[in-house]
Design an enzyme around this catalytic site. Structure first.
Site, PDB file in Angstrom:
ATOM      1  N   HIS A  63       4.471   7.928   1.571  1.00  0.00           N
ATOM      2  CA  HIS A  63       5.567   7.129   2.139  1.00  0.00           C
ATOM      3  C   HIS A  63       6.893   7.689   1.634  1.00  0.00           C
ATOM      4  CE1 HIS A  63       4.882   5.271  -1.758  1.00  0.00           C
ATOM      5  NE2 HIS A  63       6.005   4.566  -1.652  1.00  0.00           N
ATOM      6  N   HIS A  65       9.548   6.436  -0.030  1.00  0.00           N
ATOM      7  CA  HIS A  65      10.307   5.983  -1.192  1.00  0.00           C
ATOM      8  C   HIS A  65      10.648   7.186  -2.079  1.00  0.00           C
ATOM      9  CE1 HIS A  65       9.253   1.404  -1.136  1.00  0.00           C
ATOM     10  NE2 HIS A  65      10.409   1.659  -0.570  1.00  0.00           N
ATOM     11  N   ASP A  67      10.701   7.859  -5.226  1.00  0.00           N
ATOM     12  CA  ASP A  67       9.840   8.316  -6.320  1.00  0.00           C
ATOM     13  C   ASP A  67       8.616   9.078  -5.815  1.00  0.00           C
ATOM     14  OD1 ASP A  67       9.019   5.734  -5.318  1.00  0.00           O
ATOM     15  OD2 ASP A  67       7.666   5.519  -7.028  1.00  0.00           O
ATOM     16  N   HIS A  68       8.500   9.214  -4.489  1.00  0.00           N
ATOM     17  CA  HIS A  68       7.396   9.984  -3.906  1.00  0.00           C
ATOM     18  C   HIS A  68       7.869  11.219  -3.144  1.00  0.00           C
ATOM     19  CE1 HIS A  68       4.126   6.929  -4.587  1.00  0.00           C
ATOM     20  NE2 HIS A  68       5.215   6.197  -4.810  1.00  0.00           N
ATOM     21  N   HIS A 140       2.394  -1.824   2.121  1.00  0.00           N
ATOM     22  CA  HIS A 140       3.505  -1.682   1.196  1.00  0.00           C
ATOM     23  C   HIS A 140       4.740  -2.308   1.853  1.00  0.00           C
ATOM     24  CE1 HIS A 140       5.460  -0.225  -2.292  1.00  0.00           C
ATOM     25  NE2 HIS A 140       6.034   0.838  -1.773  1.00  0.00           N
ATOM     26  N   ASP A 211       1.122   3.608  -2.360  1.00  0.00           N
ATOM     27  CA  ASP A 211       1.471   2.284  -2.860  1.00  0.00           C
ATOM     28  C   ASP A 211       0.987   1.223  -1.880  1.00  0.00           C
ATOM     29  OD1 ASP A 211       2.755   3.865  -4.661  1.00  0.00           O
ATOM     30  OD2 ASP A 211       4.753   3.043  -4.336  1.00  0.00           O
ATOM     31  N   HIS A 269       0.363   5.582 -11.200  1.00  0.00           N
ATOM     32  CA  HIS A 269       1.511   4.789 -10.751  1.00  0.00           C
ATOM     33  C   HIS A 269       1.655   3.533 -11.600  1.00  0.00           C
ATOM     34  CE1 HIS A 269       4.363   2.910  -7.902  1.00  0.00           C
ATOM     35  NE2 HIS A 269       4.564   4.144  -7.451  1.00  0.00           N
TER      36      HIS A 269
END
Length: 314
Positions: A63, A65, A67-68, A140, A211, A269
């Site tokens: 996805h 976000h 942090d990914h 998510h 997530d 995570h």
């Protein structure tokens, strides 16, 4: 097959855990590496491993976000600087292609290789003679996918002495039999591959989940897999936060594995709120449900061989 974790933290980097990324090292199977997610500083983490960026063949993003994905432009650029000239395929949700291309355009980044973008939807996203990768949406706060990687059955080993006894000479005909092809000898005798090879061996299946809250698609992706890689951002005491933020607890992950009939569970995570003693407790709780479970640390590597998952000793 080896799995190496490049970042096992949640949301933002901490002193002990970088943000999300892991490498599926298929060096024996296909001579390449597949990357799943690419958070900030992933390429810096790679410097502490034996991974060569030019060996990265595919990148799967769960996805969008930060942090990914925030480490992705830098890694793709460095791959070019480091001699990577082979095409790379980038899989991810709608919007990933636009973001990467805009970033490259703005920074005037030029690559020595081509990128094929695949916009992921539910269903099959890749298949060749060796592997199948399927994706399903998870639950998510933004669109997010989990991936199921299936290695197709492996050709059984050639029974060399049996083939020789049937008159097969040394040379390319043995290779054809080993690869599953029937052959005909000079005298007209037909030799069938299945008669001189062992039965096919089962390949591995690994579910790599992004997530997500606890959801049925996570179970479906994981059904009868050899390994599940699942987030554990929260624990049971913070389960309400997990639900509110679209995440799972350690016990959600354990119950997914239990329901899917999976014996090997890797958790990543993790929130920075947890101290080492909390991590030990969380792992003990998970092991009460799935005994062969691990909470992964940054740079930790696991090997799947002959049906067993073990930590690679440094």
């Amino acid at each position: 097959m080896h799995i190496q974790f490049l970042g096992t933290g949640a949301g933002m980097p901490s002193k002990s855990r970088n943000v999300s990324s892991l490498a599926l090292k298929l060096l024996e199977e296909r001579g390449t590496i597949w990357l799943f997610d690419c958070g900030e500083a992933t390429q810096h983490q790679i410097l502490h491993t034996t991974i060569k960026p030019r060996k990265i063949e595919k990148v799967f993003i769960t996805h969008l976000h930060g942090d990914h994905i925030y480490g992705l432009p830098g890694l793709l650029g460095s791959r070019s600087f480091l001699g990577g000239d082979q095409p790379l395929t980038l899989y991810g949700p709608k919007g990933l292609k636009e973001w990467v291309q805009l970033t490259f355009q703005t920074s005037q980044t030029h690559l020595n290789y081509t990128i094929e973008f695949v916009e992921v939807e539910e269903g099959g996203v890749f298949e060749d003679e060796d592997f199948i990768v399927t994706a399903m949406p998870l639950q998510h706060v933004i669109p997010c996918f989990g991936y199921r990687v299936v290695q197709k059955p492996l050709q059984g080993a050639l029974q060399f002495e049996k083939a020789q006894a049937l008159g097969v000479p040394k040379g390319p005909l043995l290779g054809q039999l080993k690869n599953g092809y029937d052959i005909r000898l000079e005298d007209g005798t037909m030799i069938r591959s299945k008669d001189v090879t062992n039965p096919p061996q089962k390949g591995f299946t690994v579910a790599i989940l992004g997530d997500t809250r606890y959801c049925e698609n996570a179970v479906k992706l994981s059904q009868d897999a050899d390994i599940i890689i699942h987030e554990a951002t929260f624990d049971h005491s913070t389960r309400e936060l997990a639900s509110n933020y679209g995440h799972s607890t350690n016990m959600d992950a354990a119950n997914i594995a239990l329901k899917a009939g999976v014996q090997n569970l890797l958790l990543n995570h993790l929130s920075a709120r947890f101290f080492p003693q909390d991590i030990e407790r969380m792992l003990k709780e998970v092991k009460s449900v799935i005994p062969h479970s691990f909470i992964a640390n940054d740079l930790e590597e696991f090997c799947w061989s002959h049906g067993n998952l073990e930590i690679v000793k440094k």
